[in-house]
Design an enzyme around this catalytic site. Structure first.
Site, PDB file in Angstrom:
ATOM      1  N   SER A 162       0.837  -1.198   0.000  1.00  0.00           N
ATOM      2  CA  SER A 162       0.000   0.000   0.000  1.00  0.00           C
ATOM      3  C   SER A 162       0.881   1.260   0.000  1.00  0.00           C
ATOM      4  CB  SER A 162      -0.926  -0.061   1.225  1.00  0.00           C
ATOM      5  OG  SER A 162      -1.978   0.842   1.081  1.00  0.00           O
ATOM      6  N   ARG A 232     -11.594   6.321  10.083  1.00  0.00           N
ATOM      7  CA  ARG A 232     -11.069   4.958  10.107  1.00  0.00           C
ATOM      8  C   ARG A 232     -12.121   3.957   9.636  1.00  0.00           C
ATOM      9  NH1 ARG A 232      -6.728   1.671   9.723  1.00  0.00           N
ATOM     10  NH2 ARG A 232      -6.876  -0.117  11.104  1.00  0.00           N
ATOM     11  N   ASP A 328      -8.628  -6.875  -4.318  1.00  0.00           N
ATOM     12  CA  ASP A 328      -8.219  -5.545  -3.848  1.00  0.00           C
ATOM     13  C   ASP A 328      -8.795  -4.491  -4.795  1.00  0.00           C
ATOM     14  OD1 ASP A 328      -6.964  -3.221  -3.060  1.00  0.00           O
ATOM     15  OD2 ASP A 328      -4.937  -4.056  -3.063  1.00  0.00           O
ATOM     16  N   HIS A 361      -7.844  -5.513   0.026  1.00  0.00           N
ATOM     17  CA  HIS A 361      -6.551  -4.841   0.110  1.00  0.00           C
ATOM     18  C   HIS A 361      -5.717  -5.364   1.283  1.00  0.00           C
ATOM     19  CE1 HIS A 361      -3.629  -1.680  -0.335  1.00  0.00           C
ATOM     20  NE2 HIS A 361      -3.894  -1.160   0.836  1.00  0.00           N
ATOM     21  N   ASP A 362      -6.390  -5.648   2.405  1.00  0.00           N
ATOM     22  CA  ASP A 362      -5.689  -6.095   3.613  1.00  0.00           C
ATOM     23  C   ASP A 362      -4.990  -7.444   3.443  1.00  0.00           C
ATOM     24  OD1 ASP A 362      -5.772  -4.081   5.395  1.00  0.00           O
ATOM     25  OD2 ASP A 362      -7.442  -4.851   6.593  1.00  0.00           O
TER      26      ASP A 362
END
Lengths: 391, 218
Positions: A162, A232, A328, A361-362
């Site tokens: 990222s 967040r 992602d 994405h994680d």
């Protein structure tokens, strides 16, 4: 929000905060992309493993937006395991018995490196919004000063996911001789309009919190924890995937048998996000979040090279391994492919793998065996070519 | 700085498993220490052999992501991509050799691919199954069915080979594209070179596969 507001009890800028420190003196300031000469600057960093005689076994790990330098040890604020303990450690993929792992908190961060939360030496007060706007290139410049300090002429490898991947790309582009191998993971050569849009939602949430106080919340003794938590929560959704959310939560209800016909967290997914938001504010500074997201938005390696991405890598001798994940949608495979095409056009030595994962994405932070297998192959192959042996 | 492409002596001496005869035939043609692009590199057997036996700076392109991941896991530099679309990215003369083994007949536009091969490689090495070999001709003539052989081992409805040609066809295309044939050999079904003058009339009758070293004219 039902979450109890908490203010971080640990002062990460205090000299006694755990970890290593390096000072960039005011006499040799960083030359920021904005034109500002900025110093003194503290770089907080951690190392794992030890250098070999030639210091040719160093691996720079670049952390993501909300990551930090505590890669492979319990976090001093949260007590949770290091964010990349799955692959960094003795006998692990990035083997600390073999490699010397270095990770620095980015410039503008809030885990010990100089950022908006740090005291401005001129006033003794936190910088707040008087902190200069920084870029990915500025973060990299600070890390290169750390490499100079540590006596590392050439990194064996630079790796990051990222925003960490953006730093890796900027590093090899700006300092091509200093990186033998580069692994940009789940990243891009520029931040997309969609990603800028999501960042703007987060920043507006923070700035709309009355406790933000125009950025001077530390002096005012308040904390924009509600705004930061919302930022967040919105961002966290972008790190996952529809499939992952569905698999984890579906439409299951949280601690109840029927709908409440109100705005409590009826659904597990709501409760999960609220938890993510409320724990985040314990360890992260709201102004840091503004500055670091801005740095990501500004990143555009193609624009920096007159619109030609291959020009960013011209003549490179670095070996690249580009990694993306199928689910992602924040940094989709198509962007990695653009990067690979540009590296091909620069006749770079490049590998590219797309890993099938539904974790979004994680995925780069999680247990993804195929990702780890290909990464191991790449790193071991590079070590062989670099002449690095086991210790 | 250590050259990214070169292997230290210790690594070069590591014993390698043997590779398929046809790949080895290609491998033997490569000058040591050169830059090689292997298009359709499969599981990376040729690249692996070349990097250890010939100290080659090798790259691969492979269509299947599973193949790519397996290659990278072995420490090879391979990307997912395809001969029809991805060759245009590379600069002219980027490689000493561009290798296309048993893949040309499966591309959409063999003519364009061939042009790209001799552009990005100072030399191109191309091998393909010869549809003009005598038993293929006989199968079609007397059987009246699409031939299935060792080199063409799938039925018409499942084969990826959409642009089959004979050795003579291939030679004609090279002439059309002003590509010089530096060296040509025909292979038996195992991929071993046959002692036949190629190209030539006999080669087109007897060769299971054609293997050509090409160069852009001029």
């Amino acid at each position: 929000m039902t979450a109890t507001p908490r203010i971080a009890a640990v002062d990460m800028t205090a000299p006694n905060f755990p970890g290593k420190r390096f000072e960039i003196p005011a006499s040799a300031p960083l030359k920021l992309d904005s034109g500002v000469a900025f110093g003194p600057v503290t770089v907080a960093y951690q190392t794992y493993g030890a250098p070999n005689a030639e210091k040719s076994n160093a691996i720079l790990v670049c952390h993501a937006l909300t990551g930090d330098q505590f890669v492979a040890e319990p976090h001093p604020v949260t007590g949770k395991p290091g964010w990349w303990e799955a692959i960094v450690g003795p006998g692990k993929l990035l083997d600390t018995d073999r490699y010397w792992i270095v990770c620095a908190n980015v410039l503008g961060g809030c885990m010990g490196s100089t950022g908006p939360k740090s005291a401005n030496p001129a006033t003794g007060l936190p910088y707040g919004l008087s902190f200069p706007v920084i870029t990915i290139g500025d973060m990299v410049q600070a890390q290169v000063r750390l490499l100079d300090h540590l006596g590392i002429d050439q990194l064996f490898c630079a790796i990051g996911g990222s925003m960490g991947g953006m730093q890796v790309l900027d590093l090899v582009s700006t300092y091509p001789e200093r990186v033998f191998a580069a692994v940009p993971v789940a990243t891009s050569y520029r931040h997309s309009a969609q990603n800028i849009a999501f960042h703007e939602v987060g920043r507006q949430a923070i700035m709309a919190d009355p406790d933000w106080r125009g950025g001077d919340y530390l002096a005012a003794g308040t904390s924009p924890h509600r705004g930061l938590a919302v930022a967040r929560m919105a961002a966290h959704v972008t790190y996952l995937s529809e499939q992952a959310l569905h698999r984890k939560f579906g439409r299951r209800l949280q601690d109840r048998k029927s709908l409440s016909y109100g705005f409590d967290a009826d659904f597990q997914v709501e409760s999960y996000l609220r938890h993510q938001g409320s724990t985040f504010v314990d360890r992260f500074d709201a102004n840091s979040y503004l500055y670091i997201t801005r740095a990501m938005d500004y990143f555009d390696l193609q624009a920096e090279h007159g619109g030609s991405l291959p020009a960013a890598f011209e003549g490179t001798r670095t070996r690249f391994c580009v990694v993306s994940f199928t689910s992602d949608w924040l940094f989709p495979t198509a962007e990695s492919r653009m990067l690979v095409h540009a590296l091909n056009a620069a006749a770079a030595n490049v590998s590219f793998v797309e890993i099938v994962s539904d974790k979004g994405h994680d995925a780069f932070l999680l247990d993804e065996p195929e990702f780890h297998a290909t990464l191991r192959g790449f790193v071991d192959g590079c070590a062989e070519r670099r002449g690095l042996r086991g210790r | 700085m250590n050259e990214a492409g070169s292997l230290p002596a210790a690594a070069q001496s590591r014993p390698r498993a043997s590779i398929r005869v046809d790949l080895r035939t290609i491998g033997e043609m490569i000058e040591p220490g050169s830059r090689v692009l292997d298009i359709g590199c499969g599981d990376g057997a040729l690249l692996d052999w070349l990097s250890h036996e010939k100290n080659v700076d090798g790259r691969g392109i492979e269509l299947s992501q599973t193949g790519v991941n397996a290659c990278v896991a072995q420490g090879l530099s391979v990307i997912q991509g395809d001969a029809d679309t991805d060759l245009k990215d590379y600069p002219t003369g980027a490689f000493d050799y561009a290798i296309l083994s048993q893949t040309l007949q499966a591309t959409w536009d063999p003519k364009a691919v061939l042009g790209q091969l001799v552009r990005i490689g100072k030399r191109a090495i191309v091998s393909f199954p010869n549809f003009g070999v005598w038993h293929v001709r006989l199968k079609l003539l007397f059987g009246g069915r699409m031939p299935v052989t060792d080199s063409l081992d799938q039925s018409w409805y499942e084969t990826p080979n959409i642009h089959l040609c004979t050795i003579d066809d291939f030679v004609d295309l090279c002439r059309t594209l002003s590509i010089d044939i530096e060296y040509a050999v025909v292979l038996d079904s195992a991929g071993r070179p046959k002692s036949l003058r190629a190209p030539g009339r006999l080669a087109n009758w007897l060769g299971e596969q054609g293997l050509f070293v090409l160069k852009r004219a001029g």
